[in-house]
Design an enzyme around this catalytic site. Structure first.
Site, PDB file in Angstrom:
ATOM      1  N   LYS A 191       0.848  -1.193   0.000  1.00 57.89           N
ATOM      2  CA  LYS A 191       0.000   0.000   0.000  1.00 57.89           C
ATOM      3  C   LYS A 191       0.892   1.256   0.000  1.00 57.89           C
ATOM      4  O   LYS A 191       2.105   1.149   0.125  1.00 57.89           O
ATOM      5  CB  LYS A 191      -0.950  -0.042   1.197  1.00 57.89           C
ATOM      6  CG  LYS A 191      -1.870  -1.286   1.194  1.00 57.89           C
ATOM      7  CD  LYS A 191      -2.916  -1.237   0.096  1.00 57.89           C
ATOM      8  CE  LYS A 191      -3.580  -2.544  -0.294  1.00 57.89           C
ATOM      9  NZ  LYS A 191      -4.320  -3.242   0.723  1.00 57.89           N
TER      10      LYS A 191
HETATM   11  C1  PLP Z   1      -5.193  -4.523   1.080  1.00 65.86           C
HETATM   12  C2  PLP Z   1      -6.668  -4.431   1.260  1.00 65.86           C
HETATM   13  C3  PLP Z   1      -7.311  -4.838   2.434  1.00 65.86           C
HETATM   14  C4  PLP Z   1      -6.625  -5.618   3.508  1.00 65.86           C
HETATM   15  O1  PLP Z   1      -5.634  -4.930   4.119  1.00 65.86           O
HETATM   16  P1  PLP Z   1      -4.663  -5.720   5.127  1.00 65.86           P
HETATM   17  O2  PLP Z   1      -3.945  -4.618   5.824  1.00 65.86           O
HETATM   18  O3  PLP Z   1      -3.779  -6.566   4.271  1.00 65.86           O
HETATM   19  O4  PLP Z   1      -5.509  -6.516   6.029  1.00 65.86           O
HETATM   20  C5  PLP Z   1      -8.652  -4.573   2.594  1.00 65.86           C
HETATM   21  N1  PLP Z   1      -9.360  -3.972   1.623  1.00 65.86           N
HETATM   22  C6  PLP Z   1      -8.807  -3.610   0.461  1.00 65.86           C
HETATM   23  C7  PLP Z   1      -9.652  -2.938  -0.552  1.00 65.86           C
HETATM   24  C8  PLP Z   1      -7.435  -3.840   0.227  1.00 65.86           C
HETATM   25  O5  PLP Z   1      -6.883  -3.497  -0.925  1.00 65.86           O
END
Ligand code: PLP
Length: 369
Positions: free
Chosen positions: A187
């Site tokens: 991210k």
């Molecule tokens: C990456 C992601 C998540 C999950 O995030 P984590 O921190 O890996 O639990 C949830 N929703 C969306 C839309 C994502 O892209």
């Protein structure tokens, strides 16, 4: 290959981690507090509680506002990472799929308004690719439902794609809902794995801080005056190791965001009007964080093959969630999603994509597939 994702890691992160690892305190401590203060300042909301992932954050958010599994439903989008929706199942709530708006790839708010019933316990939205949902319109829909049904339906925003995105000049995380961010590896801002809730009230903020760690008050004098646990909680807290990575990466995330947007603006200019390709909506009242750059293309298989030959990674990133066996019982007619599900594709847009590479991507697309 020009990658679709890359880990944005600051050069200062290894030393920051080494300092924590050698300090004798590696759990949740001072670094977590420091990281939460920095996040609060960035987002513009003082009520930020970190957790160990966005998935945990979403599960915790629903637990706080929709803790009623008895036939309760959560309205949600099928076009997202499975994490969004499995958090609903983890709370023993039912999923009611809302159709996707082909223009934005976010939930279709007309369909959402139609699907609210007395069983609706919460609304889950995703700012897909980092493009904000029309939050004022959503708030009006919730007002109208309150007038009709006599209770206010809580809204949870999955902001995993939306670090730094703005709606009506304010950052996502400040619009009166529970907002959940992800600091997973790829991210905009990473802590290795991690997440945070930005909360609309002090009450929810205090409760989130308790429920992320067994429901036990960590600020109490546990030796001399052991606190009662009125409400059991999870083990979802962040550690100082992860927080130190996040602190080191905050400046990097700002730089990354600017470059994601610059690359996206280049694609917006260069790809408008290319035959067989449709861009997504850009409304003047919001700014995407462009975690990914989704487009809708004819003959997606042909497009993917052409990109692969040209050394460009491309993908739809998220599969529609509603066709998985584990959620078969919630199947619904979703014509908007059907129209776009096989056409969505993302090309590299992130901070690592150079001027030369983005020109190569545009030229390749313009040559056709
Ligand atoms: C990456 C992601 C998540 C999950 O995030 P984590 O921190 O890996 O639990 C949830 N929703 C969306 C839309 C994502 O892209």
């Amino acid at each position: 290959m020009i990658p679709l994702f890359k880990v944005p890691m600051s050069d200062e992160a290894p030393a920051a981690v080494a300092q924590v690892v050698g300090s004798g305190q590696i759990g949740q401590g001072a670094k977590v507090v420091e990281f939460e203060e920095a996040l609060a300042a960035r987002i513009g909301n003082p009520r930020v509680a970190t957790v160990n992932s966005a998935t945990s954050g979403l599960q915790l958010a629903l637990r706080m506002v929709a803790d009623d599994g008895d036939d309760g439903e959560v309205l949600s989008t099928p076009l997202t990472m499975e994490a969004t929706n499995w958090a609903i199942l983890a709370n023993r709530l039912r999923i009611r799929w809302v159709d996707v708006d082909p223009a934005t790839l976010n939930v279709d708010l007309d369909d959402l308004a139609r699907k609210i019933t007395p069983r609706t316990r919460a609304i889950m939205v995703v700012h897909f690719a980092g493009y904000p949902v029309d939050l004022d319109r959503l708030s009006t829909i919730v007002d109208e439902a309150e007038a009709t049904f006599g209770f206010r339906i809580p809204v949870i925003e999955d902001c995993a794609h939306a670090w730094g995105a703005t709606y009506r000049d304010r950052r996502i995380g400040t619009h009166g809902n529970i907002s959940v961010f992800s600091f997973q590896a790829i991210k905009h801002l990473t802590t290795g794995d991690g997440g945070a809730l930005a909360l609309p009230t002090d009450e929810l903020y205090q409760r989130a801080r308790l429920l992320r760690w067994f429901g036990i008050d960590r600020t109490a004098d546990r030796l001399r005056n052991p606190p009662d646990v009125p409400e059991w909680g999870f083990k979802f807290h962040m550690t100082d190791i992860n927080a130190s990575i996040g602190l080191a990466n905050l400046a990097k995330a700002d730089e990354a965001l600017a470059r994601h947007r610059d690359n996206a603006a280049f694609y917006d200019r260069e790809l408008a009007g290319v035959p067989g390709l449709e861009l997504t909506e850009r409304a003047g009242d919001r700014r995407s964080s462009f975690w990914i750059y989704p487009m809708k293309v004819d003959d997606r298989d042909g497009f993917l093959k052409r990109m692969d030959e040209a050394g460009i990674m491309a993908s739809n990133v998220h599969e529609r969630n509603d066709l998985h066996t584990c959620v078969r019982e919630y199947a619904a007619l979703l014509p908007g999603l059907d129209r776009v599900a096989k056409r969505v594709v993302c090309v590299p847009v992130g901070w690592w994509v150079t001027d030369e590479q983005r020109s190569h991507i545009v030229d390749t697309i313009k040559e056709g597939w």
